[in-house]
Design a protein around this motif. Structure first.
Motif, short mmCIF file in Angstrom:
data_model
loop_
_atom_site.label_atom_id
_atom_site.label_comp_id
_atom_site.label_asym_id
_atom_site.label_seq_id
_atom_site.Cartn_x
_atom_site.Cartn_y
_atom_site.Cartn_z
N PRO A 1 -6.81 22.96 2.48
CA PRO A 1 -7.78 22.69 1.39
C PRO A 1 -6.87 22.80 0.09
CG PRO A 1 -8.03 25.19 2.26
CD PRO A 1 -7.26 24.23 3.10
N VAL A 2 -6.95 21.87 -0.74
CA VAL A 2 -6.48 21.79 -2.17
C VAL A 2 -7.27 21.44 -3.29
CG1 VAL A 2 -4.28 21.07 -1.16
CG2 VAL A 2 -5.85 19.32 -1.64
N VAL B 1 0.85 -1.18 0.04
CA VAL B 1 0.11 0.07 -0.10
C VAL B 1 0.70 1.22 -0.01
CG1 VAL B 1 -1.85 1.31 1.26
CG2 VAL B 1 -1.84 -1.28 1.12
N ASN B 2 1.02 2.08 -0.96
CA ASN B 2 1.77 3.08 -1.18
C ASN B 2 0.91 4.47 -0.68
OD1 ASN B 2 3.74 1.74 -2.08
ND2 ASN B 2 2.92 1.55 -4.31
N ASP B 3 -0.22 4.70 -1.35
CA ASP B 3 -0.89 5.98 -1.25
C ASP B 3 -2.27 5.62 -0.54
OD1 ASP B 3 0.97 7.76 -2.49
OD2 ASP B 3 0.15 7.06 -4.50
N ARG B 4 -2.35 6.39 0.65
CA ARG B 4 -3.79 6.29 1.34
C ARG B 4 -4.72 7.49 1.10
NH1 ARG B 4 0.01 3.71 4.27
NH2 ARG B 4 -0.56 1.70 5.10
N ASP B 5 -6.07 7.09 0.64
CA ASP B 5 -7.05 7.90 0.60
C ASP B 5 -8.05 8.01 1.87
OD1 ASP B 5 -5.89 9.21 -1.80
OD2 ASP B 5 -6.66 7.60 -3.00
N TRP B 6 -8.69 8.92 2.08
CA TRP B 6 -9.48 9.11 3.29
C TRP B 6 -10.78 9.80 3.06
CZ3 TRP B 6 -7.74 6.27 7.28
CH2 TRP B 6 -6.32 6.08 7.54
N VAL B 7 -11.64 9.30 3.33
CA VAL B 7 -12.91 9.96 3.04
C VAL B 7 -13.61 10.51 4.49
CG1 VAL B 7 -15.67 9.69 2.94
CG2 VAL B 7 -14.10 9.15 1.18
N VAL B 8 -14.03 11.67 4.54
CA VAL B 8 -14.52 12.47 5.98
C VAL B 8 -16.16 12.57 5.75
CG1 VAL B 8 -14.47 14.07 7.43
CG2 VAL B 8 -12.48 13.41 6.11
N PRO C 1 -14.38 19.47 -2.29
CA PRO C 1 -13.50 19.69 -1.12
C PRO C 1 -12.59 18.56 -0.84
CG PRO C 1 -15.96 20.20 -0.51
CD PRO C 1 -15.79 19.39 -1.91
N VAL C 2 -11.26 18.64 -1.07
CA VAL C 2 -10.32 17.85 -0.71
C VAL C 2 -9.41 18.66 0.09
CG1 VAL C 2 -8.26 16.27 -1.39
CG2 VAL C 2 -10.61 16.38 -2.54
N PHE C 3 -8.71 18.00 1.15
CA PHE C 3 -7.83 18.47 2.03
C PHE C 3 -6.79 17.71 2.45
CE2 PHE C 3 -12.06 19.84 2.76
CZ PHE C 3 -11.86 21.22 3.22
N LEU C 4 -5.42 18.20 2.83
CA LEU C 4 -4.20 17.45 3.14
C LEU C 4 -4.20 17.63 4.59
CD1 LEU C 4 -1.61 18.96 0.57
CD2 LEU C 4 -2.88 16.56 0.43
N HIS C 5 -3.82 16.54 5.21
CA HIS C 5 -3.68 16.12 6.58
C HIS C 5 -2.40 17.09 7.20
CE1 HIS C 5 -2.64 14.17 10.37
NE2 HIS C 5 -3.50 13.87 10.29
N PRO C 6 -2.54 17.91 8.30
CA PRO C 6 -1.49 18.60 8.57
C PRO C 6 -0.34 18.02 8.98
CG PRO C 6 -3.24 18.56 10.44
CD PRO C 6 -3.77 17.79 9.07
N GLN C 7 -0.42 16.75 9.24
CA GLN C 7 0.98 15.91 9.47
C GLN C 7 1.54 15.12 8.16
OE1 GLN C 7 -1.26 16.21 12.42
NE2 GLN C 7 0.20 18.16 12.61
N THR C 8 0.38 14.30 7.88
CA THR C 8 0.94 13.21 7.01
C THR C 8 0.89 13.71 5.63
OG1 THR C 8 -1.36 12.24 6.52
CG2 THR C 8 -0.08 11.59 8.52
N ARG C 9 -0.03 14.46 5.43
CA ARG C 9 -0.04 15.44 4.06
C ARG C 9 -0.98 14.47 2.88
NH1 ARG C 9 0.59 20.05 5.65
NH2 ARG C 9 0.99 21.02 3.37
N GLU C 10 -1.39 13.17 3.41
CA GLU C 10 -2.24 12.37 2.58
C GLU C 10 -3.93 13.15 2.58
OE1 GLU C 10 -0.99 8.07 3.98
OE2 GLU C 10 -2.36 8.91 5.38
N GLU C 11 -4.50 12.64 1.42
CA GLU C 11 -5.66 13.25 1.06
C GLU C 11 -7.02 13.08 1.98
OE1 GLU C 11 -6.21 13.39 -2.88
OE2 GLU C 11 -4.54 14.60 -3.64
N TYR C 12 -7.66 13.96 2.30
CA TYR C 12 -9.01 13.55 2.97
C TYR C 12 -10.03 14.30 2.03
CZ TYR C 12 -6.40 11.52 7.10
OH TYR C 12 -5.98 10.80 7.94
N ALA C 13 -10.99 13.62 1.59
CA ALA C 13 -12.01 14.38 0.80
C ALA C 13 -13.35 14.25 1.57
CB ALA C 13 -12.48 13.62 -0.46
N LEU C 14 -14.11 15.32 1.58
CA LEU C 14 -15.33 15.14 2.11
C LEU C 14 -16.51 14.29 1.31
CD1 LEU C 14 -16.22 18.90 3.26
CD2 LEU C 14 -14.96 17.12 4.44
N ALA C 15 -16.97 13.27 2.15
CA ALA C 15 -18.01 12.34 1.31
C ALA C 15 -18.78 13.34 0.24
CB ALA C 15 -19.02 11.77 2.53
N ARG C 16 -19.11 12.81 -0.91
CA ARG C 16 -19.75 13.58 -1.98
C ARG C 16 -20.53 12.77 -2.72
NH1 ARG C 16 -14.23 13.14 -3.54
NH2 ARG C 16 -14.21 12.77 -5.91
#
Length: 415
Positions: free
Chosen positions: A41-42, A19-26, A47-62
């Motif tokens: 916000p990116v 597993v290389n890249d992790r994507d997250w849904v909020v 709406p997609v956001f970068l985690h303040p520490q890991t920089r992984e992508e967190y997208a709002l459920a849509r």
């Protein structure tokens, strides 16, 4: 607010793959809440956001609603009311519509509303819902996943849906950037032949790459090509390129090296006189249509034009070998010449029963190139200029010295 890992990371984790890249849904959050928590916000379209520490992508459920042709024709709704199941429903394949809760109290509970785990076990690529038809890029994605997961089959109903999308003209609205992106990724998978088999099965290959599609059913001389069918040969060459861990430039050259055989006049088949120049012309149109990067285009043009000459180079004399090296620009670009030789080796070994065949032409041409590179061109030029000779004469002297060096290098050893 609930957070879930989704998509390819979950799929690969369940398959035991890296597993290389992790994507997250909020779920249940607003953009303002995410920003207040330090997320950056990116997202431009949703709406997609970068985690303040890991920089992984967190997208709002849509959710997404079709509003026009092509993959850009969508209206996106992201709000705290959108459920995880609704978000997963917009995804392409069931194996990509599985989620794992990030809540430590859930012990990594799997949420699988569309049967993705079962399809992983059964090795099936199946669409999540009829909304699949709204995005033509998904045709290419399914074909690419078939190349990555070579032991997976495409579900009959999914293949039929892809055929309907092609018939309704959805593939006609694909944009060059996305087509090339998916083609390039598919070429770099473990079994790239599967991508083109699936595209051909659903009819998309005829729309996107008609120059490639017309190779099937075109015969070749059986003494050189035991597989006879040019399309079958192409698939073998692509898989040989993957077996030899070739870079993208080489794999693209393998894909396009024989395009001209699809336009050979029927009355001269199974011979393909002059197919190299026809291949170059067809290749130029294909590259312009899909905006193929210059490094891929340039290598593919040389391979299409010269692969036959490189195969026959063992029969060439020193002067002809030097001319071949010059046409390939091997003296200025020796690393690219290595890629040309690798593509030619894939071509020879991509034939039935010849998978482990040697390719001595590569060693001979490397030796010829080394001999050419050993010629002190600056010294020749200086001596010629001291005698009042001009540029054209200097070029002739350098060429003659290179021919002599190659002739010397190719002489059989007397030891």
């Amino acid at each position: 607010m609930q957070i879930y890992m989704v998509g390819g990371a979950v799929r690969d984790q369940l398959l035991g793959r890296p597993v290389n890249d992790r994507d997250w849904v909020v779920v249940g959050a607003t953009p303002e809440q995410m920003t207040a928590l330090g997320y950056l916000p990116v997202g431009r379209d949703f709406p997609v956001f970068l985690h303040p520490q890991t920089r992984e992508e967190y997208a709002l459920a849509r959710t997404e609603r079709k509003s026009g042709r092509g993959y850009r024709g969508f209206v996106v709704q992201a709000s705290p009311d959108v459920t995880l199941e609704q978000d997963l429903a917009r995804r392409d394949l069931t194996i990509n519509a599985i989620a794992i809760s990030a809540d430590p109290a859930s012990s990594g509970a799997i949420i699988d509303p569309y049967g993705g785990v079962q399809d992983l076990q059964r090795r099936v690529l199946r669409h999540v819902s009829d909304a699949f038809r709204e995005d033509p890029v998904r045709i290419l994605r399914v074909a690419r996943f078939a190349a990555r997961f070579a032991d997976f089959s495409v579900a009959p109903e999914t293949l039929q849906l892809m055929r309907e999308m092609v018939a309704h003209g959805e593939a006609d609205h694909l944009v060059p950037e996305r087509v090339w992106q998916e083609l390039a990724r598919g070429l770099m998978e473990d079994k790239p032949s599967r991508m083109f088999e699936v595209l051909r099965e659903c009819g998309a290959l005829r729309v996107l790459l008609p120059e490639v599609d017309r190779l099937w059913g075109v015969p070749q001389p059986p003494q050189h090509h035991p597989e006879v069918d040019t399309g079958v040969h192409l698939l073998l060459v692509l898989d040989m390129a993957a077996r030899l861990h070739a870079p993208l430039t080489v794999r693209f050259a393998c894909l396009t090296h024989d395009l001209g055989k699809g336009t050979t006049p029927p009355d001269i088949l199974p011979r393909h006189i002059g197919h190299e120049q026809r291949s170059v012309q067809l290749l130029k149109g294909l590259c312009a249509r899909w905006r193929v990067p210059n490094d891929c285009r340039e290598l593919a043009e040389v391979v299409a034009r010269e692969h036959g000459n490189i195969h026959r180079s063992g029969d060439l004399g020193a002067a002809a070998l030097v001319r071949l090296l010059e046409r390939c620009d091997a003296i200025r670009k020796p690393q690219r010449f290595e890629e040309i030789l690798l593509a030619c080796e894939c071509d020879v070994r991509g034939r039935l029963g010849r998978e482990n065949a040697p390719y001595p032409q590569a060693a001979q041409l490397r030796a010829a190139l080394a001999a050419v590179q050993s010629v002190a061109t600056s010294e020749i030029a200086a001596r010629a200029q001291s005698k009042g000779l001009g540029g054209e004469k200097i070029g002739e002297l350098i060429h003659a010295a290179r021919v002599a060096a190659v002739a010397q290098a190719l002489q059989p050893s007397t030891h």
